[in-house]
Motif scaffolding. Sequence first.
Motif, PDB file in Angstrom:
ATOM      1  N   THR A  88      28.301   4.801  15.659  1.00 56.54           N
ATOM      2  CA  THR A  88      27.272   5.406  16.511  1.00 56.54           C
ATOM      3  C   THR A  88      25.911   5.341  15.835  1.00 56.54           C
ATOM      4  OG1 THR A  88      28.914   6.897  17.469  1.00 56.54           O
ATOM      5  CG2 THR A  88      26.602   7.517  17.719  1.00 56.54           C
ATOM      6  N   VAL A  92      22.513   3.278  17.102  1.00 58.24           N
ATOM      7  CA  VAL A  92      21.199   3.921  17.260  1.00 58.24           C
ATOM      8  C   VAL A  92      20.161   3.192  16.426  1.00 58.24           C
ATOM      9  CG1 VAL A  92      19.887   6.034  16.784  1.00 58.24           C
ATOM     10  CG2 VAL A  92      22.122   6.175  17.899  1.00 58.24           C
ATOM     11  N   SER A  95      19.250  -0.090  18.056  1.00 56.80           N
ATOM     12  CA  SER A  95      18.398   0.152  19.224  1.00 56.80           C
ATOM     13  C   SER A  95      16.973   0.476  18.814  1.00 56.80           C
ATOM     14  CB  SER A  95      18.978   1.298  20.057  1.00 56.80           C
ATOM     15  OG  SER A  95      18.132   1.592  21.141  1.00 56.80           O
TER      16      SER A  95
END
Length: 109
Positions: A88, A92, A95
């Motif tokens: 995760t 992030v 991104s």
Amino acid sequence: MTHDPMDALDLADIIVTDTWISMGQEEEKAERLKAFAGYQITKRMASVANKDWCFLHCLPRKQEEVDDEVFYSNRSLVWQEAENRKWTVMAVMLSLLQDHKLTTPKPTF
């Protein structure tokens, strides 16, 4: 809502505890250990949970929070939880590092 850990675990599917003493709060250790006395997750406490209960913890784990019998049991999903958190965080970061220019889609006629 309850202050009795056995009531809280009654028929629980998932048992989760958090770090009692976070980084930067070390000076509160004695006070927090006193406040959380009796809340250590143990096999005896988990005996009132549903038969298929599982255990989660955000890590790092301290002995006062959960005993070895629960933490290292086949009911513990701590390492899978940590691995999922890793992916995760990587998603992030990816991104955030991408160029997010807004473009207007061209109409197709």
